[in-house]
Design an enzyme around this catalytic site. Structure first.
Site, PDB file in Angstrom:
ATOM      1  N   ARG A 206       0.813  -1.211   0.000  1.00  0.00           N
ATOM      2  CA  ARG A 206       0.000   0.000   0.000  1.00  0.00           C
ATOM      3  C   ARG A 206       0.854   1.272   0.000  1.00  0.00           C
ATOM      4  NH1 ARG A 206      -5.008  -1.902   3.998  1.00  0.00           N
ATOM      5  NH2 ARG A 206      -5.670  -3.576   2.642  1.00  0.00           N
ATOM      6  N   ASP A 276      12.871   1.528 -11.791  1.00  0.00           N
ATOM      7  CA  ASP A 276      14.253   1.053 -11.707  1.00  0.00           C
ATOM      8  C   ASP A 276      14.235  -0.198 -10.843  1.00  0.00           C
ATOM      9  OD1 ASP A 276      16.907   0.548 -11.283  1.00  0.00           O
ATOM     10  OD2 ASP A 276      17.429   2.567 -10.616  1.00  0.00           O
ATOM     11  N   ASP A 280      21.009  -1.859  -8.575  1.00  0.00           N
ATOM     12  CA  ASP A 280      22.446  -1.828  -8.886  1.00  0.00           C
ATOM     13  C   ASP A 280      23.165  -0.610  -8.334  1.00  0.00           C
ATOM     14  OD1 ASP A 280      21.529   0.178 -10.488  1.00  0.00           O
ATOM     15  OD2 ASP A 280      22.535  -0.523 -12.320  1.00  0.00           O
ATOM     16  N   THR A 282      22.664   2.550  -8.862  1.00  0.00           N
ATOM     17  CA  THR A 282      22.539   3.804  -9.610  1.00  0.00           C
ATOM     18  C   THR A 282      21.093   3.967 -10.076  1.00  0.00           C
ATOM     19  OG1 THR A 282      23.187   2.692 -11.635  1.00  0.00           O
ATOM     20  CG2 THR A 282      24.915   3.911 -10.482  1.00  0.00           C
TER      21      THR A 282
END
Ligand SMILES: *[C@@H]1O[C@H](CO)[C@@H](O)[C@H](O)[C@H]1NC(C)=O
Ligand SMILES: *[C@@H]1O[C@H](CO)[C@@H](O)[C@H](O)[C@H]1NC(C)=O
Ligand SMILES: *[C@@H]1O[C@H](CO)[C@@H](O)[C@H](O)[C@H]1NC(C)=O
Ligand SMILES: *[C@@H]1O[C@H](CO)[C@@H](O)[C@H](O)[C@H]1NC(C)=O
Ligand SMILES: CC(=O)N[C@H]1CO[C@H](CO)[C@@H](O)[C@@H]1O
Length: 420
Positions: A206, A276, A280, A282
């Site tokens: 949520r 994303d 990683d 970045t």
């Protein structure tokens, strides 16, 4: 006040151009942008960090038509929930030190109509009642929350569910819902909720769950858990939502996609939402495809719903920069908890945790007393009154309406912080 008086006041405000459209403060946006706060009332000084009694925060918000200013900074530990009255402006930006943290059994803004809440932290914690939210709104209208930090709800952390009209939550952190529920919150209303530039972080699920009329723009969602990030309705009720230029960043706890549980009842205008998912370190996500497959089977609309949006819409990557720099109670200063949360986001996928006990995090505390002098006790410090042509010996000038439409004390409050 007599009826004729009332009539005169009503006519006067009808004659001032735009008077009814005065923003709660410069930078107020979305459905709740016209909340009136305590403009026609009086100032109340919070003078101690006590749970109750004269000069306490609980007492300050117990009666309506008040602008609440803080002479002290630090943590206010509360044992029972605090219910806020209507027409209250909680001006956390006036507090000295690191500002104000309300720590304990949570807040209700149900029927706190026309409230303005700025620059204050509300953290519930494990000591709160099981099954209760950190912040709840079950009914009411015209409220705006700006630069608030909400955390550690036992049920939901910040939840709106019911007949609630015209609410904005902007520049706010909603994070670390406590296990086992570990929720950001419901945002369920058929009458308008705007969510702009907020950070949802470290909640299992949520983040938020949306139903009804909702405008979700420029938010950052980080490290949701197995329950999901944006829960699209999951309901037979109809929803009409803009979902625009948000950034979803997976963290160590994230195991499902950004959007879950949509269906044909959820009508969404979606655009440039970045995801994303690679953990990683970045920030290198890309926009989700504009197809039901990327948006969990919701009904994708081609036209934006005509809701009062943000003045300046940012791209999702710009929103990440903006949110990390300025979200939450960042005035007078961000505290250690919020610093820690923002640092987790900056790890872009490698740090983050879901917690069941807030003392896994550190609670900011400490008391500081203000050095400012307010001789007439009207909520505006002497130095500011002197510099702006007011009388530091006249307690009545704070609530006088200036040519800007704001009460003089609001002009002072607005001057403390940036307008967006
Ligand atoms: C605040 O609490 C302290 C400690 O219990 C007490 O001594 C003080 O009188 C309280 N202040 C007010 C204004 O009630
Ligand atoms: C966490 O620490 C605070 C401050 O020491 C304390 O008041 C609170 O009771 C603790 N909470 C839990 C769940 O242990
Ligand atoms: C708050 O607003 C709602 C919706 O407009 C209204 O029904 C309710 O009576 C109001 N509550 C108070 C305390 O004025
Ligand atoms: C909510 O805002 C809309 C648009 O400004 C307005 O028409 C409506 O009356 C408001 N609702 C309440 C309950 O104040
Ligand atoms: C801070 C916190 O409680 N985060 C929790 C959010 O939900 C996830 C998933 O359950 C938990 O792992 C986190 O501990």
């Amino acid at each position: 006040m007599g009826f004729l008086n009332f009539l005169a006041t009503a006519c006067l405000s009808a004659l001032i151009p735009g008077a009814s459209a005065l923003l709660a403060f410069p930078g107020a946006e979305g459905f709740g942008r016209n909340a009136v706060g305590g403009r026609t009332g009086s100032a109340y000084h919070v003078t101690n960090l006590n749970d109750s009694g004269t000069g306490s925060f609980r007492d300050a918000v117990s009666a309506s038509n008040r602008i609440v200013v803080f002479d002290v900074g630090g943590t206010i530990q509360i044992k029972t929930r605090i219910a806020v009255s209507k027409n209250i402006y909680i001006a956390g930006q006036t507090a000295p030190g690191d500002g104000i943290t309300v720590y304990g059994n949570g807040m209700s803004f149900s029927n706190a109509n026309d409230s303005i809440v700025r620059y204050i932290r509300f953290r519930m914690g494990k000591g709160g009642d099981s099954g209760k939210d950190g912040i709840t709104i079950a009914e009411g209208s015209n409220m705006i929350f700006d630069h608030v930090s909400a955390a550690w709800g036992r049920d939901e952390t910040f939840s709106i569910n019911g007949e609630v009209h015209n609410v904005t939550i902007q520049n706010t952190i909603i994070g670390q819902g406590l296990e086992t529920h570990s929720c950001g919150g419901l945002m369920q209303s058929d009458y308008g909720i705007s969510l702009f530039r907020n950070l949802y972080i470290d909640n299992k699920t949520r983040n938020p769950k949306v139903k009804g009329m909702n405008d979700f723009q420029n938010n950052v969602i980080y490290n949701w858990g197995g329950g999901g990030a944006y829960i699209a309705g999951d309901s037979a009720g109809q929803s009409y939502a803009n979902v625009v230029n948000n950034y979803f960043i997976s963290g160590p706890s994230s195991s499902v996609a950004a959007f879950t549980r949509g269906n044909a009842n959820f009508h969404g205008y979606v655009s440039e939402n970045y995801y994303d998912s690679n953990h990683d370190g970045t920030l290198n996500g890309s926009p989700l495809c504009v197809q039901t497959s990327c948006y969990s089977e919701m009904d994708i609309k081609q036209t934006r719903f005509d809701y009062p949006g943000p003045e300046k819409l940012m791209s999702a990557p710009d929103a990440v920069t903006y949110v990390l720099n300025s979200v939450g109670t960042n005035f007078p200063a961000r505290d250690a908890v919020d610093d820690g949360l923002v640092a987790e986001v900056r790890s872009f996928g490698t740090k983050g945790e879901l917690i069941s006990d807030e003392n896994a995090s550190s609670v900011a505390s400490g008391v500081s007393k203000t050095a400012v002098t307010d001789t007439d006790g009207d909520g505006i410090p002497d130095a500011w009154e002197d510099a702006h042509g007011l009388d530091s010996g006249d307690a009545t000038d704070a609530m006088k309406i200036s040519s800007s439409g704001y009460a003089n004390i609001e002009v002072y409050l607005n001057s403390l912080v940036p307008s967006s």
